[in-house]
Design an enzyme around this catalytic site. Structure first.
Site, mmCIF file in Angstrom:
data_model
loop_
_atom_site.group_PDB
_atom_site.id
_atom_site.type_symbol
_atom_site.label_atom_id
_atom_site.label_comp_id
_atom_site.label_asym_id
_atom_site.label_seq_id
_atom_site.Cartn_x
_atom_site.Cartn_y
_atom_site.Cartn_z
ATOM 1 C CB ILE A 47 -5.164 -1.821 7.046
ATOM 2 C CG1 ILE A 47 -3.786 -2.123 7.663
ATOM 3 C CG2 ILE A 47 -6.189 -1.571 8.141
ATOM 4 C CD1 ILE A 47 -3.090 -0.916 8.257
ATOM 5 C CB SER A 169 0.305 6.584 11.618
ATOM 6 O OG SER A 169 1.523 6.014 12.063
ATOM 7 C CE1 TYR A 201 1.719 7.356 6.063
ATOM 8 C CE2 TYR A 201 3.095 7.216 8.019
ATOM 9 C CZ TYR A 201 2.006 6.784 7.288
ATOM 10 O OH TYR A 201 1.205 5.783 7.785
ATOM 11 C CE LYS A 205 -1.484 8.661 7.486
ATOM 12 N NZ LYS A 205 -2.722 7.878 7.306
HETATM 13 N N1 LIG Z 1 1.003 -0.454 7.625
HETATM 14 C C1 LIG Z 1 1.251 0.167 8.764
HETATM 15 O O1 LIG Z 1 2.098 -0.244 9.549
HETATM 16 C C2 LIG Z 1 0.497 1.420 9.133
HETATM 17 C C3 LIG Z 1 0.806 2.069 10.338
HETATM 18 C C4 LIG Z 1 0.121 3.213 10.683
HETATM 19 C C5 LIG Z 1 -0.877 3.705 9.851
HETATM 20 N N2 LIG Z 1 -1.157 3.090 8.674
HETATM 21 C C6 LIG Z 1 -2.211 3.670 7.813
HETATM 22 O O2 LIG Z 1 -3.111 2.660 7.406
HETATM 23 C C7 LIG Z 1 -3.719 3.041 6.167
HETATM 24 C C8 LIG Z 1 -3.727 1.842 5.213
HETATM 25 O O3 LIG Z 1 -2.397 1.542 4.848
HETATM 26 P P1 LIG Z 1 -1.832 0.092 4.508
HETATM 27 O O4 LIG Z 1 -0.742 -0.168 5.465
HETATM 28 O O5 LIG Z 1 -2.931 -0.875 4.362
HETATM 29 O O6 LIG Z 1 -1.110 0.413 3.097
HETATM 30 P P2 LIG Z 1 -1.264 -0.213 1.626
HETATM 31 O O7 LIG Z 1 -1.245 -1.695 1.685
HETATM 32 O O8 LIG Z 1 -0.212 0.484 0.825
HETATM 33 O O9 LIG Z 1 -2.710 0.295 1.175
HETATM 34 C C9 LIG Z 1 -2.952 1.637 0.911
HETATM 35 C C10 LIG Z 1 -4.188 1.797 0.068
HETATM 36 O O10 LIG Z 1 -4.350 3.194 -0.244
HETATM 37 C C11 LIG Z 1 -4.621 3.290 -1.638
HETATM 38 N N3 LIG Z 1 -4.257 4.581 -2.218
HETATM 39 C C12 LIG Z 1 -3.029 5.146 -2.292
HETATM 40 N N4 LIG Z 1 -3.094 6.282 -2.988
HETATM 41 C C13 LIG Z 1 -4.382 6.445 -3.373
HETATM 42 C C14 LIG Z 1 -5.084 7.418 -4.122
HETATM 43 N N5 LIG Z 1 -4.455 8.462 -4.682
HETATM 44 N N6 LIG Z 1 -6.406 7.279 -4.316
HETATM 45 C C15 LIG Z 1 -7.054 6.221 -3.799
HETATM 46 N N7 LIG Z 1 -6.452 5.262 -3.072
HETATM 47 C C16 LIG Z 1 -5.139 5.377 -2.874
HETATM 48 C C17 LIG Z 1 -3.829 2.166 -2.256
HETATM 49 O O11 LIG Z 1 -4.300 1.899 -3.567
HETATM 50 P P3 LIG Z 1 -3.325 1.187 -4.674
HETATM 51 O O12 LIG Z 1 -3.227 -0.253 -4.286
HETATM 52 O O13 LIG Z 1 -4.030 1.413 -5.969
HETATM 53 O O14 LIG Z 1 -2.008 1.888 -4.611
HETATM 54 C C18 LIG Z 1 -4.131 1.050 -1.269
HETATM 55 O O15 LIG Z 1 -5.382 0.505 -1.527
HETATM 56 C C19 LIG Z 1 -2.917 4.226 5.651
HETATM 57 O O16 LIG Z 1 -3.666 5.411 5.887
HETATM 58 C C20 LIG Z 1 -1.680 4.227 6.509
HETATM 59 O O17 LIG Z 1 -1.148 5.522 6.685
HETATM 60 C C21 LIG Z 1 -0.495 1.944 8.298
#
Ligand SMILES: NC(=O)c1ccc[n+]([C@@H]2O[C@H](COP(=O)([O-])OP(=O)(O)OC[C@H]3O[C@@H](n4cnc5c(N)ncnc54)[C@H](OP(=O)(O)O)[C@@H]3O)[C@@H](O)[C@H]2O)c1
Ligand SMILES: *[C@@H]1O[C@H](CO)[C@@H](O)[C@H](O)[C@H]1NC(C)=O
Ligand SMILES: *[C@@H]1O[C@H](CO)[C@@H](O)[C@H](O)[C@H]1NC(C)=O
Length: 326
Positions: A47, A169, A201, A205
Site C-alpha cells: 500500500i 485496520s 497485531y 492496530k
Molecule cells: N494488507 C491489508 O489487507 C491491510 C489491512 C489493514 C491494514 N493494513 C495496514 O497497511 C499498512 C501497510 O501494509 P501492507 O499491507 O502494504 O504490507 P506490506 O506489503 O507487508 O508492507 C509493509 C511495509 O512496512 C515495512 N516495514 C516492516 N517493518 C518495518 C520496520 N521495522 N521498519 C521500517 N519499515 C518496516 C515493510 O518493509 P520491508 O519490505 O523491508 O519488510 C514494508 O515496506 C500496515 O500498517 C498494515 O497494518 C493492511
C-alpha cells in the site's frame, strides 16, 4: 437444479462480499502537491508504494522511509519509470529501533526544510522483539511511529497545513490493551503461533486508533490534522510471516477478492488529498469515507494513558525507563 442453487449462492456471496469486506472506492481528493514534502514509512512495497507512486505523480517530493536500501531503491526506480518524477528519495528508517527513528528524524530535520504529510504506513504481523526489547507488533506498528511523529511535529506545525495519516485496520476491533502487561513486559502479546502474533497485531492496530484520537486533541489550535485508515483487505506482503498452510488457505481468496495495492491506497490518498475534512481530525476512514468507531477505539482515558506510557517507553518524558530491562 442443485447446481443452479449452488451457483446462485456462490454468486450471491461474491456480490455481498465485494460490497462489504472487499468494497472498492476511489479517492476524489485533488489537493495540489507540487512543492510539498511527504514522508511514507514502508513505502517500498504494498500500500505504501502505491501511495508513494500517486503522490509522486502529483508532483510531491516523496521520501521513502524504509529499513532496506536495496528494496527502497528498486521501488524508487519503478516509481520514477512510471511517473517520470525525479523527486523520490530514500532515507534509512528501521522502526524496530528507537535509535534509528531518532537518527532518521535528525537527518530529516537537518536536510529537509518542510514537511506537509507524514504517512505512518509501515506495519507487520510477526513474532519477535525489537532492538529495544519491545514486542515487534507493538514496537514497529505503534511505538516507532509514535516517536517518529513526536520528533517531526514541530516541523509539521510550520507548514500552512499539514496532516498525519496513520494506517490502522478494522482489526482494531479485536484489540485490547493490557497496560500492566505492557509496562511489565514491553509487549501486547507474543508467541510463535500465527494466531498469537495476529492477536498482538490487532492490539497494535488499536494503539494506532487511540494514538490518532489523542493526537487530534493535542493538535487543536494548530494547522495540523490527523486521521486513521483502514485500507480494505489488500493483496500485499503483510501475511509473509503467517504459516504455509494458512497461506494455502488465504491465497485463492486473495486472488479472487482482495484489493490490489492501487485500490488499497485510495483511503490513505483520500486522507492526504481531500480538501475540507479538517474538522474530522482524529477520526477513522475506510472506503474513502469517515466511519463510526467502536467504543474501545475512541476511549479517551485509554488514549491518554497510551500516550503517557509511550512517552515513557521512548524516553521522551521524565522518569523514562531504559527499555533494555525487558
Ligand atoms: N494488507 C491489508 O489487507 C491491510 C489491512 C489493514 C491494514 N493494513 C495496514 O497497511 C499498512 C501497510 O501494509 P501492507 O499491507 O502494504 O504490507 P506490506 O506489503 O507487508 O508492507 C509493509 C511495509 O512496512 C515495512 N516495514 C516492516 N517493518 C518495518 C520496520 N521495522 N521498519 C521500517 N519499515 C518496516 C515493510 O518493509 P520491508 O519490505 O523491508 O519488510 C514494508 O515496506 C500496515 O500498517 C498494515 O497494518 C493492511
Ligand atoms: C494556519 O492557517 C491559517 C488559516 O488558513 C493561516 O492564516 C495561518 O498562516 C496558518 N499558520 C501557519 C503557521 O502557516
Ligand atoms: C518474516 O519473514 C521474512 C521473510 O519471509 C523473514 O526474513 C523475517 O525474519 C520474518 N520475521 C520478521 C519478524 O520479520
Amino acid at each position: 437444479m442443485y447446481l443452479l442453487l449452488l451457483v446462485g449462492v456462490v454468486l450471491g456471496a461474491y456480490i455481498i462480499l465485494t460490497q462489504t469486506l472487499f468494497k472498492r472506492s476511489k479517492c476524489k481528493g485533488n489537493a495540489a502537491m507540487a512543492g510539498k514534502t511527504v514522508i511514507i514509512t514502508g513505502g517500498n512495497t504494498g500500500i505504501g508504494k502505491a501511495t508513494a507512486l500517486h503522490l509522486a505523480r502529483k508532483g510531491a517530493r516523496v521520501i521513502l522511509a524504509c529499513r532496506n536500501r536495496d528494496k527502497a531503491e528498486a521501488a524508487i526506480r519503478d516509481i520514477q519509470q512510471d511517473t517520470g518524477s525525479t523527486d523520490v528519495l530514500y532515507m534509512q528508517l528501521d522502526l524496530a529501533s528507537l535509535k534509528s527513528v531518532r537518527c532518521f528524524a535528525k537527518t530529516f530535520l537537518k536536510t529537509e526544510s518542510r514537511l506537509d504529510l507524514l504517512i505512518n504506513n509501515a506495519g507487520l504481523v510477526a513474532d519477535g522483539r525489537t532492538e529495544d526489547g519491545f514486542g515487534i507488533g507493538f514496537g514497529v506498528n505503534h511505538l516507532g511511529h509514535f516517536l517518529l511523529t513526536c520528533l517531526l511535529l514541530d516541523r509539521l506545525k510550520e507548514a500552512e497545513e499539514a496532516r498525519v495519516v496513520s494506517l490502522s485496520s478494522m482489526a482494531y476491533r479485536w484489540g485490547h490493551i493490557d497496560f500492566n502487561a505492557l509496562e511489565a513486559n514491553g509487549h501486547l502479546g507474543t508467541g510463535r503461533y500465527s494466531w498469537q502474533f495476529f492477536h498482538a497485531y490487532c492490539n497494535s492496530k488499536l494503539c494506532n486508533m487511540l494514538f490518532t484520537h489523542e493526537l487530534a486533541k493535542r493538535l487543536k489550535g494548530t494547522n495540523v490534522t490527523c486521521y486513521s485508515v483502514h485500507p480494505g483487505v489488500v493483496r500485499t506482503e503483510l501475511s509473509r510471516n503467517v504459516s504455509l498452510w494458512q497461506k494455502v488457505f488465504i491465497e485463492p481468496i486473495a486472488q479472487l477478492l482482495f484489493l490490489d495495492p492501487e485500490a488499497g491506497a485510495q483511503t490513505t490518498l483520500h486522507c492526504c488529498l481531500q480538501e475540507g475534512i479538517e474538522h474530522l481530525s482524529g477520526r477513522y476512514f475506510s472506503c474513502c469515507a469517515v466511519q463510526e468507531v467502536s467504543a474501545r477505539g475512541r476511549d479517551d482515558a485509554a488514549a491518554r494513558k497510551l500516550w503517557e506510557v509511550s512517552e515513557k517507553l521512548c524516553g521522551l518524558s521524565k522518569g523514562g525507563i531504559t527499555t533494555k530491562d525487558f
